[in-house]
Design a protein around this motif. Structure first.
Motif, PDB file in Angstrom:
ATOM      1  N   UNK A 123       0.906  -1.431  -0.181  1.00 48.82           N
ATOM      2  CA  UNK A 123      -0.094  -0.016  -0.062  1.00 48.82           C
ATOM      3  C   UNK A 123       0.932   1.096   0.015  1.00 48.82           C
ATOM      4  N   UNK A 124       1.714   1.278  -1.047  1.00 48.64           N
ATOM      5  CA  UNK A 124       2.761   2.411  -1.019  1.00 48.64           C
ATOM      6  C   UNK A 124       3.241   2.460  -2.651  1.00 48.64           C
ATOM      7  N   UNK A 125       3.798   3.489  -2.971  1.00 55.92           N
ATOM      8  CA  UNK A 125       4.246   3.793  -4.348  1.00 55.92           C
ATOM      9  C   UNK A 125       5.019   2.643  -5.099  1.00 55.92           C
ATOM     10  N   UNK A 306       0.611   4.344  -9.838  1.00 62.05           N
ATOM     11  CA  UNK A 306       0.202   3.311  -8.760  1.00 62.05           C
ATOM     12  C   UNK A 306      -1.284   3.716  -8.248  1.00 62.05           C
ATOM     13  N   UNK A 307      -1.597   4.836  -8.059  1.00 59.49           N
ATOM     14  CA  UNK A 307      -3.125   5.241  -7.758  1.00 59.49           C
ATOM     15  C   UNK A 307      -3.823   4.748  -8.853  1.00 59.49           C
ATOM     16  N   UNK A 308      -3.584   5.145 -10.201  1.00 57.44           N
ATOM     17  CA  UNK A 308      -4.745   4.794 -11.206  1.00 57.44           C
ATOM     18  C   UNK A 308      -4.859   3.322 -11.168  1.00 57.44           C
ATOM     19  N   UNK A 309      -3.697   2.696 -10.864  1.00 55.95           N
ATOM     20  CA  UNK A 309      -3.894   1.035 -10.894  1.00 55.95           C
ATOM     21  C   UNK A 309      -4.770   0.704  -9.648  1.00 55.95           C
ATOM     22  N   UNK A 310      -4.661   1.346  -8.653  1.00 59.78           N
ATOM     23  CA  UNK A 310      -5.573   0.859  -7.495  1.00 59.78           C
ATOM     24  C   UNK A 310      -6.846   1.272  -7.646  1.00 59.78           C
ATOM     25  N   UNK A 311      -7.306   2.314  -8.236  1.00 54.28           N
ATOM     26  CA  UNK A 311      -8.468   2.927  -8.619  1.00 54.28           C
ATOM     27  C   UNK A 311      -9.268   1.760  -9.512  1.00 54.28           C
ATOM     28  N   UNK A 312      -8.464   1.550 -10.540  1.00 53.10           N
ATOM     29  CA  UNK A 312      -9.100   0.512 -11.529  1.00 53.10           C
ATOM     30  C   UNK A 312      -9.378  -0.887 -10.849  1.00 53.10           C
ATOM     31  N   UNK A 337      -8.660   8.020  -4.227  1.00 53.78           N
ATOM     32  CA  UNK A 337      -7.464   7.661  -5.033  1.00 53.78           C
ATOM     33  C   UNK A 337      -7.301   8.468  -6.042  1.00 53.78           C
ATOM     34  N   UNK A 338      -8.368   8.955  -6.881  1.00 54.86           N
ATOM     35  CA  UNK A 338      -8.157   9.583  -8.057  1.00 54.86           C
ATOM     36  C   UNK A 338      -7.866  11.297  -7.891  1.00 54.86           C
ATOM     37  N   UNK A 339      -8.148  11.831  -6.632  1.00 56.23           N
ATOM     38  CA  UNK A 339      -7.613  13.146  -6.547  1.00 56.23           C
ATOM     39  C   UNK A 339      -6.296  13.215  -6.066  1.00 56.23           C
ATOM     40  N   UNK A 340      -5.611  12.131  -5.356  1.00 55.52           N
ATOM     41  CA  UNK A 340      -4.390  12.114  -4.964  1.00 55.52           C
ATOM     42  C   UNK A 340      -3.535  11.496  -6.334  1.00 55.52           C
ATOM     43  N   UNK A 341      -4.299  11.024  -7.220  1.00 59.89           N
ATOM     44  CA  UNK A 341      -3.521  10.472  -8.421  1.00 59.89           C
ATOM     45  C   UNK A 341      -3.331  11.836  -9.286  1.00 59.89           C
TER      46      UNK A 341
END
Length: 368
Positions: A123-125, A306-312, A337-341
């Motif tokens: 759960x990190x970059x 990373x965040x975009x992959x998590x969101x998907x 997730x998407x705002x942080x991306x």
């Protein structure tokens, strides 16, 4: 009046209300305007959770908001001022309060995180230089950490904020080291215990400030964001006391471009209680006189991927029934997730890996 003010702001970053492009917002409730004027980012996020507005590509929207510096118009809203006062007057990351973020976020449910994260539950970059999948990016990140730490069989390694134990298990299996992982999350400790069978690892449900002993290597990934500016010195002193005189300490943390007085009110309320991002200067002050800085590596752009992959994965996991949650919770996590991306894409946030030694590596340190 409120609508016209916000329309004018959005026009400066080429965002249209009820437009047709992915970054345009669709407004379903006109009460949104007054709520945002009064409450800033807190009102914007809560209104999204309640379905007052939508955006096909929240990541693109927030990237434009941050690059356009629109948040400056809401820096003195009541939630922001209350947050500044709280962080200035209280130690929000004291030992007594340390488990608040675990109860509110990390203990949410392992089934959801299993659906969202990679098989190693990182759960990190991730590190995307040579990767084209989330799993490979996280494997490459763990391998990079091992190489930076120059691990050798038999070393004792301390993992402060060990999460679900993926990195500790990888280090033990890859390098033959003994790993002690500590977390304040009961759910993470139990998960790590179940996954670390047969490896030279141990998992402790403890606060880092209560640790004793000596270790050849220390690593902390994605935990320093929860330490708090009032505790940076204590954190570094603790790490220094636990580290052998010829040891290495790798700190992996999200960082801010400048010193922050408080955290975003929406993030504080719904995602990470009592957390705050460090600046370069704050880390430097805490390190000064305690460690030699051997290497400072910024790969913040990789957090966007990373965040975009998590969101998907998160959206697909819910669709496939891998976990259940309310519509409000689903919208909350996607918004986060998407705002942080978008924030990492706008370079408003950074990701740092810092390698420290007590006295300086005698023959010099070269990044692998």
């Amino acid at each position: 009046m409120n609508e016209s003010v916000i329309k004018e702001m959005l026009a400066k970053i080429d965002v249209r209300i009820n437009g047709t492009r992915p970054w345009d917002i669709q407004v379903h409730d006109d009460r949104l305007w007054g709520r945002v004027i009064r409450q800033g980012s807190l009102g914007l996020g809560e209104a999204y959770m309640e379905g007052w507005w939508d955006c096909p590509a929240l990541d693109q929207f927030f990237c434009r908001v941050l690059r356009g510096d629109l948040e400056k118009h809401f820096r003195l809203t009541l939630p922001v001022l209350l947050g500044i006062a709280a962080y200035a007057l209280r130690n929000l990351q004291s030992v007594a309060r340390a488990r608040m973020v675990a109860r509110g976020h990390y203990d949410f449910g392992n089934d959801m995180f299993e659906a969202m994260l990679d098989p190693a539950m990182q759960y990190s970059c991730g590190y995307w230089e040579h990767a084209d999948t989330l799993e490979q990016a996280q494997l490459d990140k763990m391998e990079l950490i091992c190489r930076k730490l120059r691990l050798k069989p038999g070393m004792r390694v301390l993992d402060i904020g060990c999460g679900w134990g993926g990195l500790g298990s990888y280090m033990a299996k890859r390098s033959g080291v003994h790993v002690t992982g500590v977390t304040v999350s009961w759910a993470q400790a139990q998960y790590a215990e179940s996954r670390g069978q047969g490896l030279d690892v141990e998992w402790l449900l403890k606060d880092y400030r209560s640790l004793t002993g000596k270790y050849e290597r220390i690593v902390s990934v994605g935990m320093f964001e929860h330490v708090g500016h009032k505790n940076y010195t204590v954190f570094m002193e603790t790490a220094r006391n636990l580290l052998h005189e010829d040891g290495l300490f790798l700190l992996h943390t999200i960082g801010a471009n400048q010193k922050r007085l408080s955290v975003d009110p929406w993030i504080e309320k719904y995602i990470f209680r009592n957390g705050i991002l460090p600046s370069i200067g704050q880390i430097g002050d805490a390190v000064s006189g305690r460690f030699v800085m051997e290497d400072w590596h910024n790969f913040g752009v990789d957090y966007d991927k990373t965040l975009m992959a998590w969101a998907e994965n998160f959206s697909r996991g819910r669709e496939e029934g891998k976990f259940t949650c309310t519509d409000s919770m689903f919208r909350m996590f996607r918004y986060y997730l998407l705002s942080c991306a978008g924030a990492f894409r706008a370079r408003d946030l950074q990701l740092w890996q810092i390698v420290l030694s007590p006295h300086g590596v005698t023959d010099g340190y070269r990044r692998p």
